[in-house]
Design a protein around this motif. Structure first.
Motif, PDB file in Angstrom:
ATOM      1  N   SER A  96      -8.442 -15.436 -18.765  1.00  0.00           N
ATOM      2  CA  SER A  96      -7.873 -16.300 -19.806  1.00  0.00           C
ATOM      3  C   SER A  96      -8.955 -16.633 -20.820  1.00  0.00           C
ATOM      4  O   SER A  96     -10.137 -16.703 -20.494  1.00  0.00           O
ATOM      5  N   PHE A  97      -8.486 -16.837 -22.049  1.00  0.00           N
ATOM      6  CA  PHE A  97      -9.408 -17.151 -23.134  1.00  0.00           C
ATOM      7  C   PHE A  97      -8.680 -18.036 -24.139  1.00  0.00           C
ATOM      8  O   PHE A  97      -7.597 -17.694 -24.604  1.00  0.00           O
ATOM      9  N   LYS A  98      -9.283 -19.179 -24.455  1.00  0.00           N
ATOM     10  CA  LYS A  98      -8.730 -20.092 -25.455  1.00  0.00           C
ATOM     11  C   LYS A  98      -9.871 -20.592 -26.326  1.00  0.00           C
ATOM     12  O   LYS A  98     -10.942 -20.914 -25.820  1.00  0.00           O
ATOM     13  N   MET A  99      -9.584 -20.660 -27.610  1.00  0.00           N
ATOM     14  CA  MET A  99     -10.589 -21.130 -28.539  1.00  0.00           C
ATOM     15  C   MET A  99      -9.951 -22.242 -29.388  1.00  0.00           C
ATOM     16  O   MET A  99      -8.892 -22.040 -29.972  1.00  0.00           O
ATOM     17  N   LYS A 100     -10.605 -23.398 -29.425  1.00  0.00           N
ATOM     18  CA  LYS A 100     -10.109 -24.536 -30.204  1.00  0.00           C
ATOM     19  C   LYS A 100     -11.197 -24.995 -31.167  1.00  0.00           C
ATOM     20  O   LYS A 100     -12.349 -25.157 -30.771  1.00  0.00           O
ATOM     21  N   LYS A 101     -10.780 -25.223 -32.392  1.00  0.00           N
ATOM     22  CA  LYS A 101     -11.729 -25.726 -33.394  1.00  0.00           C
ATOM     23  C   LYS A 101     -11.269 -27.118 -33.826  1.00  0.00           C
ATOM     24  O   LYS A 101     -10.154 -27.290 -34.281  1.00  0.00           O
ATOM     25  N   THR A 102     -12.146 -28.083 -33.622  1.00  0.00           N
ATOM     26  CA  THR A 102     -11.870 -29.441 -34.064  1.00  0.00           C
ATOM     27  C   THR A 102     -13.064 -29.933 -34.862  1.00  0.00           C
ATOM     28  O   THR A 102     -14.193 -29.903 -34.380  1.00  0.00           O
ATOM     29  N   SER A 103     -12.825 -30.375 -36.055  1.00  0.00           N
ATOM     30  CA  SER A 103     -13.849 -30.827 -37.010  1.00  0.00           C
ATOM     31  C   SER A 103     -15.084 -29.934 -36.985  1.00  0.00           C
ATOM     32  O   SER A 103     -15.056 -28.839 -37.502  1.00  0.00           O
ATOM     33  N   ASN A 104     -16.166 -30.368 -36.355  1.00  0.00           N
ATOM     34  CA  ASN A 104     -17.403 -29.577 -36.338  1.00  0.00           C
ATOM     35  C   ASN A 104     -17.708 -28.968 -34.979  1.00  0.00           C
ATOM     36  O   ASN A 104     -18.838 -28.567 -34.724  1.00  0.00           O
ATOM     37  N   ILE A 105     -16.719 -28.901 -34.094  1.00  0.00           N
ATOM     38  CA  ILE A 105     -16.965 -28.390 -32.742  1.00  0.00           C
ATOM     39  C   ILE A 105     -15.997 -27.242 -32.439  1.00  0.00           C
ATOM     40  O   ILE A 105     -14.797 -27.347 -32.681  1.00  0.00           O
ATOM     41  N   LEU A 106     -16.554 -26.182 -31.913  1.00  0.00           N
ATOM     42  CA  LEU A 106     -15.758 -25.055 -31.431  1.00  0.00           C
ATOM     43  C   LEU A 106     -15.797 -25.088 -29.911  1.00  0.00           C
ATOM     44  O   LEU A 106     -16.877 -25.041 -29.315  1.00  0.00           O
ATOM     45  N   GLN A 107     -14.633 -25.181 -29.283  1.00  0.00           N
ATOM     46  CA  GLN A 107     -14.565 -25.196 -27.819  1.00  0.00           C
ATOM     47  C   GLN A 107     -13.939 -23.895 -27.342  1.00  0.00           C
ATOM     48  O   GLN A 107     -12.879 -23.493 -27.811  1.00  0.00           O
ATOM     49  N   VAL A 108     -14.609 -23.247 -26.402  1.00  0.00           N
ATOM     50  CA  VAL A 108     -14.138 -21.984 -25.849  1.00  0.00           C
ATOM     51  C   VAL A 108     -13.927 -22.178 -24.345  1.00  0.00           C
ATOM     52  O   VAL A 108     -14.856 -22.547 -23.626  1.00  0.00           O
ATOM     53  N   ASP A 109     -12.688 -21.935 -23.899  1.00  0.00           N
ATOM     54  CA  ASP A 109     -12.367 -21.948 -22.470  1.00  0.00           C
ATOM     55  C   ASP A 109     -12.206 -20.495 -22.048  1.00  0.00           C
ATOM     56  O   ASP A 109     -11.345 -19.788 -22.576  1.00  0.00           O
ATOM     57  N   ILE A 110     -12.997 -20.070 -21.066  1.00  0.00           N
ATOM     58  CA  ILE A 110     -12.957 -18.667 -20.648  1.00  0.00           C
ATOM     59  C   ILE A 110     -12.977 -18.582 -19.127  1.00  0.00           C
ATOM     60  O   ILE A 110     -13.673 -19.341 -18.452  1.00  0.00           O
ATOM     61  N   THR A 111     -12.161 -17.671 -18.600  1.00  0.00           N
ATOM     62  CA  THR A 111     -12.121 -17.408 -17.163  1.00  0.00           C
ATOM     63  C   THR A 111     -12.296 -15.908 -16.970  1.00  0.00           C
ATOM     64  O   THR A 111     -11.598 -15.113 -17.602  1.00  0.00           O
ATOM     65  N   LEU A 112     -13.196 -15.547 -16.088  1.00  0.00           N
ATOM     66  CA  LEU A 112     -13.515 -14.138 -15.863  1.00  0.00           C
ATOM     67  C   LEU A 112     -13.082 -13.739 -14.464  1.00  0.00           C
ATOM     68  O   LEU A 112     -13.527 -14.328 -13.468  1.00  0.00           O
ATOM     69  N   GLU A 113     -12.188 -12.763 -14.379  1.00  0.00           N
ATOM     70  CA  GLU A 113     -11.659 -12.211 -13.120  1.00  0.00           C
ATOM     71  C   GLU A 113     -11.132 -13.282 -12.176  1.00  0.00           C
ATOM     72  O   GLU A 113     -11.192 -13.123 -10.953  1.00  0.00           O
ATOM     73  N   ASP A 114     -10.637 -14.368 -12.677  1.00  0.00           N
ATOM     74  CA  ASP A 114     -10.126 -15.490 -11.865  1.00  0.00           C
ATOM     75  C   ASP A 114     -11.164 -16.004 -10.874  1.00  0.00           C
ATOM     76  O   ASP A 114     -10.818 -16.607  -9.857  1.00  0.00           O
TER      77      ASP A 114
END
Length: 124
Positions: A96-114
């Motif tokens: 899974s991969f999710k990328m969120k941008k809020t104001s001056n912060i980039l948040q990346v949620d990543i899961t590799l091979e569960d």
């Protein structure tokens, strides 16, 4: 006298045979558990090696994202468990991969091979 000597010799042979059987039994138990322990140790080491390789891949990906921060938002794509950077493969087997941008912060949620899941926060 001869009969008691023969009886004494037979008792010694029987006792020696019993000792031999006990030694073989104990030795077979020790050898069996040694092989089981060696097999479990090998499997554990293989799993630990796999996890270490996944961590290295994740850390490399994090470094690449940090180095390309201004343009990374538009150049990252996630399709079919593969993370692409400008149409080049960046990371495979991404669950899974999710990328969120809020104001001056980039948040990346990543899961590799569960197996490994991380949340990265970058200041833009």
């Amino acid at each position: 006298m001869k009969k008691s000597n023969l009886s004494n010799i037979n008792c010694k042979k029987a006792f020696s045979l019993l000792e031999l059987i006990i030694v073989l039994f104990i030795s077979s138990i020790v050898i069996t558990y040694t092989f089981i322990f060696t097999k479990e140790l090998y499997e554990t080491q293989t799993y630990n090696q796999e996890i270490a390789i996944l961590k290295i891949d994740l850390n490399s990906t994090k470094i690449i994202i940090e180095r390309n921060l201004p343009s990374i938002i538009s150049s990252l794509k996630y399709e079919n468990k593969i993370l692409f950077l400008k149409d080049s493969i960046l990371l495979k087997n991404v669950s899974s991969f999710k990328m969120k941008k809020t104001s001056n912060i980039l948040q990346v949620d990543i899961t590799l091979e569960d197996k490994i899941s991380q949340i990265w926060k970058f200041k833009l």
